[in-house]
Design a protein around this motif. Sequence first.
Motif, PDB file in Angstrom:
ATOM      1  N   LEU A   1       5.676   4.555   0.815  1.00 33.86           N
ATOM      2  CA  LEU A   1       6.246   5.876   1.084  1.00 33.86           C
ATOM      3  C   LEU A   1       7.198   5.831   2.277  1.00 33.86           C
ATOM      4  CD1 LEU A   1       3.118   8.154   0.482  1.00 33.86           C
ATOM      5  CD2 LEU A   1       5.123   7.884  -0.999  1.00 33.86           C
ATOM      6  N   ALA A   2       6.800   5.110   3.333  1.00 35.40           N
ATOM      7  CA  ALA A   2       7.669   5.002   4.507  1.00 35.40           C
ATOM      8  C   ALA A   2       8.949   4.249   4.161  1.00 35.40           C
ATOM      9  CB  ALA A   2       6.923   4.300   5.639  1.00 35.40           C
TER      10      ALA A   2
ATOM     11  N   TRP B   1       8.459   0.295  -5.418  1.00 37.70           N
ATOM     12  CA  TRP B   1       7.189   0.126  -6.137  1.00 37.70           C
ATOM     13  C   TRP B   1       7.356  -0.872  -7.275  1.00 37.70           C
ATOM     14  CZ3 TRP B   1       6.141   0.925 -11.286  1.00 37.70           C
ATOM     15  CH2 TRP B   1       4.797   0.795 -11.642  1.00 37.70           C
TER      16      TRP B   1
ATOM     17  N   THR C   1      11.838   4.913  -3.620  1.00 34.36           N
ATOM     18  CA  THR C   1      10.396   4.652  -3.648  1.00 34.36           C
ATOM     19  C   THR C   1       9.992   4.012  -4.970  1.00 34.36           C
ATOM     20  OG1 THR C   1      10.034   6.573  -2.209  1.00 34.36           O
ATOM     21  CG2 THR C   1       8.116   5.690  -3.363  1.00 34.36           C
TER      22      THR C   1
ATOM     23  N   GLY D   1       0.815  -1.205   0.000  1.00 35.58           N
ATOM     24  CA  GLY D   1       0.000   0.000   0.000  1.00 35.58           C
ATOM     25  C   GLY D   1       0.849   1.254   0.000  1.00 35.58           C
ATOM     26  N   ALA D   2       0.215   2.378  -0.334  1.00 32.86           N
ATOM     27  CA  ALA D   2       0.937   3.645  -0.449  1.00 32.86           C
ATOM     28  C   ALA D   2       1.655   4.036   0.839  1.00 32.86           C
ATOM     29  CB  ALA D   2      -0.013   4.749  -0.888  1.00 32.86           C
ATOM     30  N   PRO D   3       1.025   3.922   2.035  1.00 32.76           N
ATOM     31  CA  PRO D   3       1.742   4.314   3.265  1.00 32.76           C
ATOM     32  C   PRO D   3       3.020   3.508   3.488  1.00 32.76           C
ATOM     33  CG  PRO D   3      -0.617   4.140   3.683  1.00 32.76           C
ATOM     34  CD  PRO D   3      -0.392   3.564   2.326  1.00 32.76           C
ATOM     35  N   VAL D   4       2.941   2.198   3.243  1.00 31.89           N
ATOM     36  CA  VAL D   4       4.124   1.351   3.431  1.00 31.89           C
ATOM     37  C   VAL D   4       5.201   1.711   2.419  1.00 31.89           C
ATOM     38  CG1 VAL D   4       5.000  -1.010   3.374  1.00 31.89           C
ATOM     39  CG2 VAL D   4       2.797  -0.538   4.434  1.00 31.89           C
TER      40      VAL D   4
END
Length: 261
Positions: free
Chosen positions: A113-114, A163, A159, A108-111
């Motif tokens: 990005l972190a 991805w 990132t 997911g995006a939060p993971v």
Amino acid sequence: MYGTVNGFTYGWITPVVAYVMACLGAALGLRCTVRALVMERSRRAGWLALGAVSIGSGIWTMHFIAMMGFTVDQVEINYDKSITFLSLGVAIAVVGAGVFLVGFFGRGAPVLLAAGAITGVGVAAMHYLGMAGMKLEADLAYNTGTVYLSIGIAVAAATAALWAAVSVKGFAASIGASLIMGVAVTGMHYTGMAALRVHLHDSGIAGGLGGASPAAILAPVLIGPVVFLFLAGVVVALDPPGVQQTRYEPVREPAQGRRPR
């Protein structure tokens, strides 16, 4: 007095070879991560670790191959080997943190990005720690704005790589992603180098420390990571092709009242 900095002492040879090593590490790391994500959790950690070491070694090798072409006209440059190898450990550790985050906690995006932020800042830390390992009769100073730009490039590259590791399918797509990541990582390195200013000590002018050239110092140091990348490539190539396509699925019991055929 500022020294005359040259990041391309051997022309385009060192940037091109550095870029190739960054792409090789990225390609191996992406293939390892893709394989890890389609396996049961008990077998996932080994492939994620191999992927992290591959990407970290590729980034680190890229940095120091590029540094073989870095000279300051007025002084000789030596390298502190303990700091140099510490920067390798930092590169592997931070890439590992990012890879394991996406490998075990989702895509997911939060993971992402972190994980990208942790890995990118760590890669930038590896770069500047490696620079701190230089020994020369001069003080190093950096343009703050350009340093922040290099960190931003590193975070964006990390990132994007993470991805790609969880989203890109197929060999050709992985190669394309690794080529893009190689551009970003190499660009981060040379952006960071553009931030550098070398202020000479009086004793460093006209000769300085003397000793071996950066190429003579760094070449033996690079042998280990280069050999590892070669061996990692062999492991990935020889892994049975069906393994990475297999997902763990529990055995299903036949429905009540129906006999298995």
